[in-house]
Design a protein around this motif. Structure first.
Motif, mmCIF file in Angstrom:
data_model
loop_
_atom_site.group_PDB
_atom_site.id
_atom_site.type_symbol
_atom_site.label_atom_id
_atom_site.label_comp_id
_atom_site.label_asym_id
_atom_site.label_seq_id
_atom_site.Cartn_x
_atom_site.Cartn_y
_atom_site.Cartn_z
ATOM 1 N N SER A 210 0.849 -1.203 0.000
ATOM 2 C CA SER A 210 0.000 0.000 0.000
ATOM 3 C C SER A 210 0.880 1.247 0.000
ATOM 4 O O SER A 210 2.011 1.219 0.485
ATOM 5 N N MET A 211 0.357 2.320 -0.576
ATOM 6 C CA MET A 211 1.124 3.561 -0.693
ATOM 7 C C MET A 211 0.257 4.772 -0.402
ATOM 8 O O MET A 211 -0.907 4.805 -0.767
ATOM 9 N N ARG A 212 0.869 5.724 0.273
ATOM 10 C CA ARG A 212 0.179 6.972 0.607
ATOM 11 C C ARG A 212 1.120 8.126 0.241
ATOM 12 O O ARG A 212 2.314 8.054 0.505
ATOM 13 N N THR A 213 0.548 9.168 -0.351
ATOM 14 C CA THR A 213 1.347 10.376 -0.617
ATOM 15 C C THR A 213 0.746 11.532 0.183
ATOM 16 O O THR A 213 -0.468 11.696 0.210
ATOM 17 N N ASN A 214 1.611 12.289 0.828
ATOM 18 C CA ASN A 214 1.171 13.501 1.521
ATOM 19 C C ASN A 214 1.701 14.724 0.790
ATOM 20 O O ASN A 214 2.865 14.736 0.376
ATOM 21 N N LEU A 215 0.859 15.731 0.640
ATOM 22 C CA LEU A 215 1.319 17.045 0.199
ATOM 23 C C LEU A 215 1.399 17.885 1.470
ATOM 24 O O LEU A 215 0.379 18.106 2.122
ATOM 25 N N ASN A 216 2.597 18.294 1.851
ATOM 26 C CA ASN A 216 2.802 19.032 3.101
ATOM 27 C C ASN A 216 3.075 20.502 2.818
ATOM 28 O O ASN A 216 3.867 20.826 1.923
ATOM 29 N N TYR A 217 2.450 21.378 3.605
ATOM 30 C CA TYR A 217 2.639 22.822 3.443
ATOM 31 C C TYR A 217 3.002 23.422 4.794
ATOM 32 O O TYR A 217 2.253 23.285 5.767
ATOM 33 N N TYR A 218 4.185 24.050 4.847
ATOM 34 C CA TYR A 218 4.673 24.688 6.080
ATOM 35 C C TYR A 218 4.736 26.191 5.820
ATOM 36 O O TYR A 218 5.718 26.682 5.248
ATOM 37 N N PRO A 219 3.690 26.937 6.192
ATOM 38 C CA PRO A 219 3.732 28.373 5.889
ATOM 39 C C PRO A 219 4.720 29.095 6.798
ATOM 40 O O PRO A 219 5.114 28.584 7.853
ATOM 41 N N LYS A 220 5.112 30.308 6.365
ATOM 42 C CA LYS A 220 6.033 31.061 7.223
ATOM 43 C C LYS A 220 5.347 31.366 8.550
ATOM 44 O O LYS A 220 4.115 31.466 8.623
ATOM 45 N N CYS A 221 6.164 31.522 9.571
ATOM 46 C CA CYS A 221 5.655 31.443 10.935
ATOM 47 C C CYS A 221 6.224 32.555 11.807
ATOM 48 O O CYS A 221 7.434 32.789 11.773
ATOM 49 N N PRO A 222 5.374 33.245 12.592
ATOM 50 C CA PRO A 222 5.930 34.197 13.567
ATOM 51 C C PRO A 222 6.608 33.394 14.688
ATOM 52 O O PRO A 222 6.091 32.353 15.088
ATOM 53 N N SER A 223 7.770 33.822 15.144
ATOM 54 C CA SER A 223 8.514 33.122 16.223
ATOM 55 C C SER A 223 8.697 31.629 15.937
ATOM 56 O O SER A 223 8.274 30.774 16.721
ATOM 57 N N PRO A 224 9.340 31.285 14.808
ATOM 58 C CA PRO A 224 9.461 29.868 14.438
ATOM 59 C C PRO A 224 10.238 29.038 15.459
ATOM 60 O O PRO A 224 10.023 27.835 15.570
ATOM 61 N N GLU A 225 11.102 29.711 16.227
ATOM 62 C CA GLU A 225 11.923 28.964 17.208
ATOM 63 C C GLU A 225 11.091 28.395 18.365
ATOM 64 O O GLU A 225 11.546 27.521 19.101
ATOM 65 N N LEU A 226 9.835 28.880 18.504
ATOM 66 C CA LEU A 226 8.991 28.414 19.614
ATOM 67 C C LEU A 226 8.139 27.195 19.248
ATOM 68 O O LEU A 226 7.508 26.589 20.105
ATOM 69 N N THR A 227 8.114 26.858 17.955
ATOM 70 C CA THR A 227 7.238 25.772 17.535
ATOM 71 C C THR A 227 8.005 24.780 16.669
ATOM 72 O O THR A 227 9.240 24.835 16.568
ATOM 73 N N VAL A 228 7.275 23.854 16.025
ATOM 74 C CA VAL A 228 7.897 22.898 15.099
ATOM 75 C C VAL A 228 7.004 22.782 13.862
ATOM 76 O O VAL A 228 5.790 22.993 13.938
ATOM 77 N N GLY A 229 7.631 22.441 12.730
ATOM 78 C CA GLY A 229 6.854 22.087 11.547
ATOM 79 C C GLY A 229 6.309 20.676 11.720
ATOM 80 O O GLY A 229 5.128 20.412 11.529
ATOM 81 N N VAL A 230 7.211 19.767 12.097
ATOM 82 C CA VAL A 230 6.827 18.397 12.476
ATOM 83 C C VAL A 230 7.697 18.007 13.652
ATOM 84 O O VAL A 230 8.915 18.204 13.629
ATOM 85 N N GLY A 231 7.065 17.424 14.679
ATOM 86 C CA GLY A 231 7.811 16.997 15.865
ATOM 87 C C GLY A 231 8.637 15.741 15.605
ATOM 88 O O GLY A 231 8.520 15.094 14.561
ATOM 89 N N ARG A 232 9.474 15.405 16.586
ATOM 90 C CA ARG A 232 10.374 14.241 16.472
ATOM 91 C C ARG A 232 9.570 12.954 16.298
ATOM 92 O O ARG A 232 8.685 12.662 17.095
ATOM 93 N N HIS A 233 9.887 12.196 15.275
ATOM 94 C CA HIS A 233 9.189 10.925 15.054
ATOM 95 C C HIS A 233 9.994 10.078 14.079
ATOM 96 O O HIS A 233 10.898 10.581 13.399
#
Length: 359
Positions: A210-233
């Motif tokens: 089985s196969m899955r494709t994701n289209l991921n969008y990471y918009p620009k972010c205020p205070s990027p150092e305080l958050t994550v685009g994707v967490g550790r996994h």
């Protein structure tokens, strides 16, 4: 579109309504011109990226696939899968225009109005196989991730034609079809590295049924150092084939514990990583490695991973060929759909999912 806000959403229900229920996603938040990051996205200190832990000259292997059957190339693929869990491939068989087309299609989908994207949300999508969403598992997360996505689970051309958004359907199907050649090459090499020399239909189905494709969008972010685009996994796939744009921001855990290595964008390359299913099937010989994506304060970023998986109904465990050679299994047999459900039930938490299959 709401007016520019100086104060972020303090009321969680208003934020959830705007981002999730109305289908605006974090892209909608980003476009409000917020001066501060909404508190719901502020990650605990231990989950933020500490820039002092980045290995400055570190690099995952880069492998030229033009002679993929050459024993030296095969050895470099198997070594990368066992030592790093990640590598980039160049001169592979997926044409550059196919990659460019799917990147354009990703931007086009996310440019669609919220009400169009929202047709594919959990509440409104006509199928679980097509899902527009935001963050990872919002209901299980203490802090949200700064990412929107469209997830497309491939069943058949007919279903894709009927259910996938027309703005990106053909480009994603083409990308998946052309990538299949490379996926088969990689799996052939990786299986040979385990002395599994014959990939029959049943084995192919187990590795890539089985196969899955994701289209991921990471918009620009205020205070990027305080958050994550994707967490550790780590991924739950057999293999993941990732197309990233030129922005950068993907980091892989190095071999020294708490060090992180940036995966620099290389035009035309694909990033390959071992998923938990292959770690389990290889009895730990190939490593599924933790990775994460940082948020960006000045640019929007996209990526398009193909997750190559067993079928949901497959039992996964160390391959019988390995156990027959007297190797002691370190994982039990688990139903793949149970393993995946366990992953999606909780927030991203590093490498903890694989404990589900340990003996």
């Amino acid at each position: 579109m709401a007016p520019t806000l100086a104060v972020p959403f303090n009321d969680s229900s208003a934020l959830i309504d705007f981002v999730i229920n109305q289908g605006n996603g974090v892209k909608g938040l980003s476009e409000l011109g917020l001066k501060a990051l909404p508190k719901q996205y502020i990650q605990p200190l231990e989950e933020r990226m500490c820039m002092t832990n980045i290995v400055p000259q570190g690099s995952i292997p880069i492998i030229d696939m033009s002679n993929w059957e050459d024993p030296k190339v095969a050895k470099s693929i198997c070594d990368a899968a066992s030592e790093w869990g990640f590598f980039q491939i160049v001169n592979h068989d997926v044409p550059v225009e196919v990659l460019e087309n799917v990147k354009d299609a990703t931007y086009n989908f996310f440019r669609s109005p919220a009400e169009i994207k929202n047709k594919y949300s959990k509440e409104h999508s006509s199928s679980n196989n097509v899902r527009f969403g935001t963050s990872f598992t919002p209901q299980a997360e203490k802090a949200l991730e700064w990412k929107d996505y469209l997830s497309l689970f491939y069943v058949s051309e007919e279903e894709a034609s009927a259910l996938w958004p027309s703005i990106c359907r053909e480009q994603v199907l083409d990308y998946m079809k052309k990538s299949k050649v490379v996926i088969k090459q990689l799996l052939q090499v990786l299986m040979k590295g385990l002395n599994v020399n014959e990939i029959d239909e049943a084995k192919e189905s187990l590795l890539m049924g089985s196969m899955r494709t994701n289209l991921n969008y990471y918009p620009k972010c205020p205070s990027p150092e305080l958050t994550v685009g994707v967490g550790r996994h780590s991924d739950v796939s057999t293999l993941t084939i990732l197309l990233q744009d030129e922005i950068g921001g993907l980091f892989v855990r190095g071999n020294e514990g708490d060090d992180w290595i940036h995966v620099p964008p290389i035009k035309g390359s694909l990033v390959i990583n071992v998923g938990d299913a292959l770690q389990i099937m290889s009895n730990g010989r190939y490593r599924s490695v933790e990775h994460r994506v940082v948020a960006n304060g000045s640019k929007n970023r996209i990526s398009v991973p193909i997750f190559v998986n067993p079928r949901p109904t497959d039992m996964i465990g160390p391959l019988p060929e390995l156990v027959a050679n007297g190797e002691k299994p370190i994982y039990k047999q688990v139903l793949y759909s149970d393993y995946v459900k366990h992953f999606f039930r909780k927030a991203h938490d590093g490498k903890k999912t694989v404990e589900f299959a340990e003996l």
